[in-house]
Design a protein around this motif. Structure first.
Motif, PDB file in Angstrom:
ATOM      1  N   LEU A 182       0.835  -1.204   0.000  1.00 14.71           N
ATOM      2  CA  LEU A 182       0.000   0.000   0.000  1.00 14.71           C
ATOM      3  C   LEU A 182       0.865   1.247   0.000  1.00 14.71           C
ATOM      4  CD1 LEU A 182      -2.585  -1.026   2.749  1.00 14.71           C
ATOM      5  CD2 LEU A 182      -3.035  -0.866   0.285  1.00 14.71           C
ATOM      6  N   PRO A 183       0.503   2.269  -0.771  1.00 12.00           N
ATOM      7  CA  PRO A 183       1.224   3.547  -0.682  1.00 12.00           C
ATOM      8  C   PRO A 183       1.206   4.071   0.748  1.00 12.00           C
ATOM      9  CG  PRO A 183      -0.228   3.526  -2.593  1.00 12.00           C
ATOM     10  CD  PRO A 183      -0.558   2.303  -1.798  1.00 12.00           C
ATOM     11  N   ALA A 184       2.280   4.716   1.151  1.00  7.80           N
ATOM     12  CA  ALA A 184       2.417   5.168   2.536  1.00  7.80           C
ATOM     13  C   ALA A 184       1.349   6.187   2.894  1.00  7.80           C
ATOM     14  CB  ALA A 184       3.807   5.763   2.745  1.00  7.80           C
ATOM     15  N   TRP A 185       0.778   6.011   4.070  1.00  9.45           N
ATOM     16  CA  TRP A 185      -0.209   6.940   4.626  1.00  9.45           C
ATOM     17  C   TRP A 185       0.453   7.640   5.815  1.00  9.45           C
ATOM     18  CZ3 TRP A 185      -6.056   5.489   5.043  1.00  9.45           C
ATOM     19  CH2 TRP A 185      -6.795   6.584   5.518  1.00  9.45           C
ATOM     20  N   PRO A 186       0.879   8.888   5.666  1.00  7.53           N
ATOM     21  CA  PRO A 186       1.590   9.566   6.749  1.00  7.53           C
ATOM     22  C   PRO A 186       0.669   9.943   7.908  1.00  7.53           C
ATOM     23  CG  PRO A 186       1.250  11.072   4.930  1.00  7.53           C
ATOM     24  CD  PRO A 186       0.760   9.724   4.467  1.00  7.53           C
ATOM     25  N   VAL A 187       1.238  10.023   9.095  1.00  7.85           N
ATOM     26  CA  VAL A 187       0.491  10.520  10.242  1.00  7.85           C
ATOM     27  C   VAL A 187       0.148  11.988   9.990  1.00  7.85           C
ATOM     28  CG1 VAL A 187       0.570  11.009  12.714  1.00  7.85           C
ATOM     29  CG2 VAL A 187       1.580   8.898  11.826  1.00  7.85           C
ATOM     30  N   GLY A 188      -1.083  12.383  10.273  1.00  7.56           N
ATOM     31  CA  GLY A 188      -1.558  13.715   9.922  1.00  7.56           C
ATOM     32  C   GLY A 188      -1.460  14.720  11.052  1.00  7.56           C
ATOM     33  N   THR A 189      -0.285  14.873  11.606  1.00  2.00           N
ATOM     34  CA  THR A 189      -0.051  15.920  12.593  1.00  2.00           C
ATOM     35  C   THR A 189       0.861  16.974  11.982  1.00  2.00           C
ATOM     36  OG1 THR A 189       1.725  14.554  13.520  1.00  2.00           O
ATOM     37  CG2 THR A 189      -0.395  14.497  14.637  1.00  2.00           C
ATOM     38  N   ALA A 190       0.729  18.203  12.454  1.00  2.00           N
ATOM     39  CA  ALA A 190       1.455  19.317  11.855  1.00  2.00           C
ATOM     40  C   ALA A 190       2.954  19.198  12.092  1.00  2.00           C
ATOM     41  CB  ALA A 190       0.929  20.633  12.424  1.00  2.00           C
ATOM     42  N   GLY A 191       3.726  19.425  11.018  1.00  2.00           N
ATOM     43  CA  GLY A 191       5.175  19.451  11.118  1.00  2.00           C
ATOM     44  C   GLY A 191       5.671  20.833  11.493  1.00  2.00           C
ATOM     45  N   PRO A 192       6.984  21.031  11.463  1.00  4.58           N
ATOM     46  CA  PRO A 192       7.567  22.315  11.869  1.00  4.58           C
ATOM     47  C   PRO A 192       7.063  23.505  11.051  1.00  4.58           C
ATOM     48  CG  PRO A 192       9.251  20.613  11.700  1.00  4.58           C
ATOM     49  CD  PRO A 192       7.999  20.029  11.132  1.00  4.58           C
ATOM     50  N   ASN A 193       6.746  23.257   9.781  1.00  2.00           N
ATOM     51  CA  ASN A 193       6.258  24.360   8.939  1.00  2.00           C
ATOM     52  C   ASN A 193       4.743  24.463   8.922  1.00  2.00           C
ATOM     53  OD1 ASN A 193       5.597  22.095   7.525  1.00  2.00           O
ATOM     54  ND2 ASN A 193       6.579  22.697   5.593  1.00  2.00           N
ATOM     55  N   GLU A 205       2.616  22.259   7.909  1.00  3.37           N
ATOM     56  CA  GLU A 205       1.969  21.445   6.884  1.00  3.37           C
ATOM     57  C   GLU A 205       1.465  20.138   7.478  1.00  3.37           C
ATOM     58  OE1 GLU A 205       3.938  19.053   3.463  1.00  3.37           O
ATOM     59  OE2 GLU A 205       3.392  20.985   2.566  1.00  3.37           O
ATOM     60  N   VAL A 206       0.306  19.718   7.022  1.00  6.20           N
ATOM     61  CA  VAL A 206      -0.294  18.465   7.458  1.00  6.20           C
ATOM     62  C   VAL A 206      -0.563  17.612   6.225  1.00  6.20           C
ATOM     63  CG1 VAL A 206      -2.370  17.433   8.433  1.00  6.20           C
ATOM     64  CG2 VAL A 206      -1.308  19.368   9.572  1.00  6.20           C
ATOM     65  N   GLN A 207      -0.246  16.350   6.313  1.00 11.21           N
ATOM     66  CA  GLN A 207      -0.436  15.421   5.203  1.00 11.21           C
ATOM     67  C   GLN A 207      -1.711  14.601   5.405  1.00 11.21           C
ATOM     68  OE1 GLN A 207       1.904  14.643   2.324  1.00 11.21           O
ATOM     69  NE2 GLN A 207       2.214  16.800   2.904  1.00 11.21           N
ATOM     70  N   ARG A 208      -2.344  14.280   4.287  1.00  7.47           N
ATOM     71  CA  ARG A 208      -3.476  13.370   4.291  1.00  7.47           C
ATOM     72  C   ARG A 208      -3.321  12.422   3.112  1.00  7.47           C
ATOM     73  NH1 ARG A 208      -8.202  17.635   2.318  1.00  7.47           N
ATOM     74  NH2 ARG A 208      -7.533  17.816   0.126  1.00  7.47           N
ATOM     75  N   LEU A 209      -4.121  11.365   3.085  1.00  5.89           N
ATOM     76  CA  LEU A 209      -4.116  10.437   1.962  1.00  5.89           C
ATOM     77  C   LEU A 209      -5.304  10.735   1.067  1.00  5.89           C
ATOM     78  CD1 LEU A 209      -2.506   7.857   0.980  1.00  5.89           C
ATOM     79  CD2 LEU A 209      -4.521   6.582   1.763  1.00  5.89           C
ATOM     80  N   ARG A 210      -5.022  10.929  -0.214  1.00  3.22           N
ATOM     81  CA  ARG A 210      -6.098  11.067  -1.199  1.00  3.22           C
ATOM     82  C   ARG A 210      -6.404   9.667  -1.715  1.00  3.22           C
ATOM     83  NH1 ARG A 210      -7.892  15.522  -4.104  1.00  3.22           N
ATOM     84  NH2 ARG A 210      -9.139  15.023  -5.963  1.00  3.22           N
ATOM     85  N   ILE A 211      -7.620   9.192  -1.461  1.00  7.97           N
ATOM     86  CA  ILE A 211      -7.999   7.824  -1.816  1.00  7.97           C
ATOM     87  C   ILE A 211      -8.695   7.842  -3.171  1.00  7.97           C
ATOM     88  CG2 ILE A 211      -9.343   5.804  -1.156  1.00  7.97           C
ATOM     89  CD1 ILE A 211      -9.006   6.632   1.752  1.00  7.97           C
ATOM     90  N   ASP A 212      -8.027   7.239  -4.151  1.00 10.00           N
ATOM     91  CA  ASP A 212      -8.545   7.140  -5.513  1.00 10.00           C
ATOM     92  C   ASP A 212      -7.907   5.906  -6.137  1.00 10.00           C
ATOM     93  OD1 ASP A 212      -9.813   7.710  -7.950  1.00 10.00           O
ATOM     94  OD2 ASP A 212      -9.454   9.852  -7.759  1.00 10.00           O
ATOM     95  N   VAL A 213      -7.979   5.795  -7.444  1.00  5.24           N
ATOM     96  CA  VAL A 213      -7.404   4.617  -8.110  1.00  5.24           C
ATOM     97  C   VAL A 213      -5.927   4.465  -7.758  1.00  5.24           C
ATOM     98  CG1 VAL A 213      -6.986   3.517 -10.341  1.00  5.24           C
ATOM     99  CG2 VAL A 213      -9.095   4.813  -9.961  1.00  5.24           C
ATOM    100  N   GLU A 214      -5.226   5.574  -7.639  1.00  4.03           N
ATOM    101  CA  GLU A 214      -3.831   5.554  -7.190  1.00  4.03           C
ATOM    102  C   GLU A 214      -3.739   6.396  -5.918  1.00  4.03           C
ATOM    103  OE1 GLU A 214      -1.651   3.641  -8.509  1.00  4.03           O
ATOM    104  OE2 GLU A 214      -2.783   3.088 -10.319  1.00  4.03           O
ATOM    105  N   PRO A 215      -3.877   5.790  -4.754  1.00  9.45           N
ATOM    106  CA  PRO A 215      -3.825   6.570  -3.511  1.00  9.45           C
ATOM    107  C   PRO A 215      -2.460   7.242  -3.352  1.00  9.45           C
ATOM    108  CG  PRO A 215      -4.614   4.324  -3.115  1.00  9.45           C
ATOM    109  CD  PRO A 215      -4.064   4.353  -4.501  1.00  9.45           C
ATOM    110  N   HIS A 216      -2.474   8.471  -2.833  1.00 13.26           N
ATOM    111  CA  HIS A 216      -1.205   9.160  -2.610  1.00 13.26           C
ATOM    112  C   HIS A 216      -1.374  10.221  -1.546  1.00 13.26           C
ATOM    113  CE1 HIS A 216      -3.290  11.604  -5.696  1.00 13.26           C
ATOM    114  NE2 HIS A 216      -2.725  12.644  -5.094  1.00 13.26           N
ATOM    115  N   ALA A 217      -0.294  10.500  -0.855  1.00 21.08           N
ATOM    116  CA  ALA A 217      -0.304  11.535   0.173  1.00 21.08           C
ATOM    117  C   ALA A 217      -0.267  12.909  -0.479  1.00 21.08           C
ATOM    118  CB  ALA A 217       0.883  11.359   1.112  1.00 21.08           C
ATOM    119  N   GLU A 218      -0.928  13.871   0.168  1.00 20.11           N
ATOM    120  CA  GLU A 218      -0.930  15.247  -0.317  1.00 20.11           C
ATOM    121  C   GLU A 218      -1.068  16.193   0.875  1.00 20.11           C
ATOM    122  OE1 GLU A 218      -4.345  15.475  -2.908  1.00 20.11           O
ATOM    123  OE2 GLU A 218      -5.719  15.802  -1.234  1.00 20.11           O
TER     124      GLU A 218
END
Length: 529
Positions: free
Chosen positions: A484-495, A497-510
């Motif tokens: 499975l493509p990596a699903w990052p933890v969605g907590t704010a980093g130093p800048n 920015e927060v990551q989430r997973l876009r779930i579609d035919v090709e899931p990817h973090a954004e």
């Protein structure tokens, strides 16, 4: 999405007229067991289920609380009666009292009844008592007005084949589950009224704690999950001290008990609605209200102009507003996976005019007033296409996306637990966007139960990935796993920015568009009294 049936309430009430105060689905106790049919002894007595062709064992219609009828109407759920012999658990119990208001709800039971506090269990084929398997308890959606644990899209067989014990249940709805009245408050030892449907859910979780090991599950590995009102229920159970220690992880799909329209209703306000309702139906006392038949009460609650009953700060299930409980870090501190869909609501909920830069600006001016210029920065409308997308985003945010975002963000800030965020983007075949509730069949591996769509290999691919993510989270508290493509933890980093997973035919973090939600947070907060 949950599609409203035109004129559906009255036609459904004709079916409800046959409902008795006590349900007709009470199953025979003392029945002889059938060869090959699984039997499990619960704290209430032995139940005989079904061996499905896949090998999964299914148990349907197990009572987890007493029928909430007569003097138990509008009271917290009481213990179910025990029984002797073997109780057949081979069919779904009746739905809790409700009108047929959504066309996409496909039930598998005989009808509606006030006697409806039953649950269903799917256990893997090789599950043995005390096998310590992970457990999924799924709460249905339907705006706290409709829905049932028998719905096809919530079927537990597919998840059970992945080594998970699955439980669905029913909880009281509408006027039966959320009615509030000064006389109810006066008779309550906790001086509370309302939220009985949420208490039903908690009672089912206590049943799971006490019984799921007998089906092979581990009461220390329970994940609660749900969609829409079911997701709101998950966030509610996390906030309530009544559910403390009953689950270890949580999944929310489109919904939370945070609001963009102001604080949650107080008990005093809902009591006023209760008095107004009682006067309108000519039953001014609690005794007179309890004397009404379930069918009469349902019909009266559905009349034009009647107040609608939902979640309130009752003083018992919620000792404080849930937003305050989360802000103070007093919610259940468990890993949380949650998100929403790309088209939770249509631009048509905001305007009758086709989206253009001018019509979009008019909407922003009407909704945000003097903040319209700031709103245009996060909901741009430089072209008709951009205006359309921005109005869809705004409608979705106001409906349910913002409240879900606020839940995730607050829990991440106060729980010291991982949060995993998603945006679900796969439309069903023939649809333009991923509408409200579209993800359920994908997430639970139940595309085959919905024959309204011509599913494609891409749909199967999305479902396989989403179900795998969910199953991994249910098992470990982390959705990531092999293949499975990596699903990052969605907590704010130093800048920030927060990551989430876009779930579609090709899931990817954004990256999550936080400027949009931060703007809404400021706008909604300033608009509240």
């Amino acid at each position: 999405m949950h599609t409203v049936l035109p004129g559906g309430r009255r036609s459904w009430l004709r079916l409800a007229a046959a409902a008795t105060v006590l349900s007709s689905h009470t199953f025979a106790a003392g029945a002889q067991t059938r060869t090959g049919a699984p039997v499990v002894r619960t704290t209430g007595g032995a139940v005989q289920g079904l061996a499905l062709s896949s090998g999964v064992r299914a148990f349907r219609g197990i009572p987890f609380a007493a029928p909430p009828v007569r003097e138990l109407r509008w009271k917290p759920p009481q213990p179910a009666a025990t029984w002797q012999g073997v109780r057949l658990a081979d069919r779904f119990a009746d739905q809790c009292m409700q009108a047929r208001i959504y066309s996409d709800m496909m039930f598998r039971n005989a009808g509606v009844s006030e006697d409806c506090l039953y649950l269903n269990v799917w256990a893997p084929a090789d599950a043995r008592p005390n096998a310590a398997l992970p457990v999924l308890v799924y709460f249905y959606g339907g705006g706290f007005q409709a829905g049932d644990g028998s719905e096809l899209r919530y079927d537990g067989e597919s998840m059970a084949k992945r080594g998970i014990v699955v439980v669905t249940m029913s909880y009281r709805l509408g006027v039966f589950g959320f009615f509030s009245h000064p006389e109810l408050t006066a008779e309550s030892p906790q001086h509370a009224s309302g939220d009985y449907g949420l208490m039903d859910q908690t009672a089912a979780l206590r049943w799971v704690r006490d019984n799921v090991a007998r089906f092979g599950g581990d009461p220390a590995k329970v994940t609660i999950a749900g969609e829409s009102a079911g997701s709101m229920s998950v966030s509610a159970q996390m906030a309530s001290p009544m559910a403390k220690g009953l689950f270890a992880r949580a999944i929310g799909e489109s919904g939370a008990v945070f609001s963009s329209s102001g604080p949650m209703a107080t008990r005093a306000r809902t009591e006023e609605n209760g008095v107004r309702f009682a006067q309108a139906v000519g039953a001014p006392s609690l005794a007179a209200l309890r004397a009404l038949s379930a069918t009469e009460l349902l019909e009266m609650a559905g009349r034009q102009g009647m107040p609608r009953f939902g979640v309130n700060v009752d003083g018992y299930f919620f000792p404080q507003p849930p937003a305050e409980i989360y802000a103070a870090g007093k919610q259940a501190r468990v890993p949380l996976l949650a998100g929403w869909n790309t088209e939770e609501s249509s631009w048509r909920s905001l305007t009758a005019q086709s989206p253009t830069p001018d019509s979009a600006r008019a909407v922003l001016a009407r909704v945000f007033g003097e903040r319209a210029g700031d709103a245009a920065q996060v909901y741009p409308a430089g072209s008709a296409a951009e205006a359309t997308q921005s109005l869809v985003d705004l409608a979705s945010d106001r409906f349910i996306a913002y409240s879900t975002w606020k839940w995730l963000d607050t829990h991440a800030a106060t729980s010291a637990q991982p949060v995993y965020r998603y945006l679900y983007a796969r439309p069903r075949p023939g649809a333009h966007g991923a509408v409200h509730s579209a993800e359920i069949e994908y997430a639970l591996g139940n595309l085959a139960t919905n024959h309204a769509y011509a599913w494609t290999p891409d749909d199967e691919k999305v479902s396989a990935a989403m179900q795998a993510y969910f199953a991994n989270f249910i098992k470990t508290g982390d959705p990531n796993g092999a293949g499975l493509p990596a699903w990052p933890v969605g907590t704010a980093g130093p800048n920030g920015e927060v990551q989430r997973l876009r779930i579609d035919v090709e899931p990817h973090a954004e990256a999550e568009p936080r400027a949009r939600y931060r703007f809404l947070e400021r706008a909604f907060t300033s608009a509240q009294p």
